[in-house]
Motif scaffolding. Structure first.
Motif, PDB file in Angstrom:
ATOM      1  N   VAL A 201       0.869  -1.181   0.000  1.00  0.00           N
ATOM      2  CA  VAL A 201       0.000   0.000   0.000  1.00  0.00           C
ATOM      3  C   VAL A 201       0.905   1.230   0.000  1.00  0.00           C
ATOM      4  N   ASP A 215      -0.372  -2.419  -4.646  1.00  0.00           N
ATOM      5  CA  ASP A 215      -1.694  -3.038  -4.822  1.00  0.00           C
ATOM      6  C   ASP A 215      -2.782  -2.022  -4.531  1.00  0.00           C
ATOM      7  N   GLU A 216      -2.474  -1.054  -3.681  1.00  0.00           N
ATOM      8  CA  GLU A 216      -3.444  -0.015  -3.340  1.00  0.00           C
ATOM      9  C   GLU A 216      -2.702   1.304  -3.134  1.00  0.00           C
ATOM     10  N   CYS A 218      -3.527   5.081  -1.546  1.00  0.00           N
ATOM     11  CA  CYS A 218      -4.588   5.758  -0.782  1.00  0.00           C
ATOM     12  C   CYS A 218      -4.005   6.666   0.297  1.00  0.00           C
ATOM     13  N   LYS A 222      -7.058   5.629   4.922  1.00  0.00           N
ATOM     14  CA  LYS A 222      -7.552   4.457   4.181  1.00  0.00           C
ATOM     15  C   LYS A 222      -6.582   3.287   4.287  1.00  0.00           C
ATOM     16  N   PHE A 226      -7.281  -0.801   4.543  1.00  0.00           N
ATOM     17  CA  PHE A 226      -6.625  -1.727   3.608  1.00  0.00           C
ATOM     18  C   PHE A 226      -5.910  -2.825   4.388  1.00  0.00           C
ATOM     19  N   GLN A 230      -6.513  -7.331   4.729  1.00  0.00           N
ATOM     20  CA  GLN A 230      -5.556  -8.280   4.130  1.00  0.00           C
ATOM     21  C   GLN A 230      -5.502  -9.587   4.907  1.00  0.00           C
TER      22      GLN A 230
END
Ligand code: 13P
Ligand code: SF4
Length: 313
Positions: A201, A215-216, A218, A222, A226, A230
């Motif tokens: 992230v 993968d993300e 933000c 946030k 996330f 997981q």
């Protein structure tokens, strides 16, 4: 400066907070003891909402200057103090108000719709149509009028990310966060190699090369959700290292790995780390450094922040 043992200091701060009718707001990058004593810990957006809503008389804002300034702009009746007045931000510095003013005057025929990241001065906010944070940038850009070109100020990386998310074309101010541009494709690829399969992230202030490995992408707030979602044991967190304290508390049992840079095992914001427990005590005691500003400037800076808050509710 007060010299007390750390447990005494914690108690002293809590007592002084009651005496002052104060609330302690802290950003996710603050040192652990400050996060642990705060009434609320969050990202720039969450902190803005809390600053607007509070009924306390004093806001002790443990973050950087633009965050405390935003609190004062939207809640001017309150006394807003910041533990260290020099806690600045490289993004804010990258966009001096006179340079933005000159640019807008030179390009007046373009009739730019100016979207400014909250990491900017009150003067820059006052020249903006709307403010955004990393938590609501997509929503704010999507709500921009279609018939005006967008100028996104001052973080080029966040701007490029939000342009890709929304498909909106925009011009970018050439600013960046000195902490997040320290992460590189090599440094993040290396840590991914050490923890195969670990989700990544990353904050949108990172460069495109780094965001593409995530993968993300933000805001700091946030990131908490996330990580909670997981199933993997190892999670790589590519942002300022203070975030790990919040995540370790809220997502226990996970191995949270700070994103490394090419030089260090993690990246720290020197401005965020200027605030200490001693300085927090002192600002509650002396009610300084206090955020003050010209009322005309405050009103001009308030309008685009209120627009942002309305669009984010
Ligand atoms: P967030 O609003 O995501 O917490 O980001 C603030 C910031 O300064 C990131 O460097
Ligand atoms: Fe500014 Fe970067 Fe520090 Fe955030 S981490 S306050 S953007 S210098």
């Amino acid at each position: 400066m007060v010299q007390l043992a750390s447990t005494d200091l914690r108690e002293e701060i809590l007592a002084l907070k009651e005496e002052r009718n104060a609330v302690i707001l802290a950003h996710n990058y603050q040192i652990g003891p400050i996060q642990d004593i705060a009434d609320y810990v969050g990202d720039s957006l969450g902190l803005s909402f809390r600053a607007r809503e509070t009924e306390a008389e004093v806001i002790a804002f443990c973050g950087v200057h633009f965050m405390a300034e935003t609190a004062k702009i939207i809640n001017p009746q309150k006394t807003v103090v910041l533990p260290d007045k020099d806690a600045g931000c490289s993004l804010e510095e990258s966009c001096p108000v006179d340079e933005l003013d000159a640019f807008l005057k030179e390009n007046v025929e373009k009739n730019y719709y100016v979207i400014s990241y909250i990491n900017s001065s009150a003067g820059v906010k006052a020249l903006s149509d709307v403010i955004c944070t990393s938590g609501n940038a997509v929503k704010i850009v999507e709500s921009a009028p279609e018939d005006r070109p967008i100028l996104f100020v001052p973080d080029q990386n966040l701007g490029e990310w939000v342009a890709a998310q929304t498909g909106r074309k925009m011009d970018f101010w050439q600013g960046n966060c000195y902490v997040h541009v320290e992460f590189t494709r090599d440094s993040i690829s290396r840590i991914k190699g050490e923890y195969p399969g670990a989700p990544v992230v990353a904050h949108p202030e990172c460069t495109t090369a780094v965001r593409l490995l995530a993968d993300e992408v933000c805001s700091t707030e946030k990131m908490v959700n996330f990580c909670r979602e997981q199933t993997a044991d190892n999670i790589i967190v590519v942002t300022e290292a203070g975030m790990l304290h919040r995540l370790q508390k809220e997502v226990p049992g996970k191995n949270l790995i700070p994103g490394p840079t090419d030089r260090c095992a993690c990246s720290e914001c020197r401005y965020m780390k200027m605030n200490t427990m001693e300085k927090l005590y002192s600002c509650l005691d002396k009610l300084e450094p206090e955020i003050t500003m010209d009322e005309e400037l405050r009103k001009r800076a308030e309008a685009p922040i209120l627009r942002m808050l309305e669009l984010s509710e």
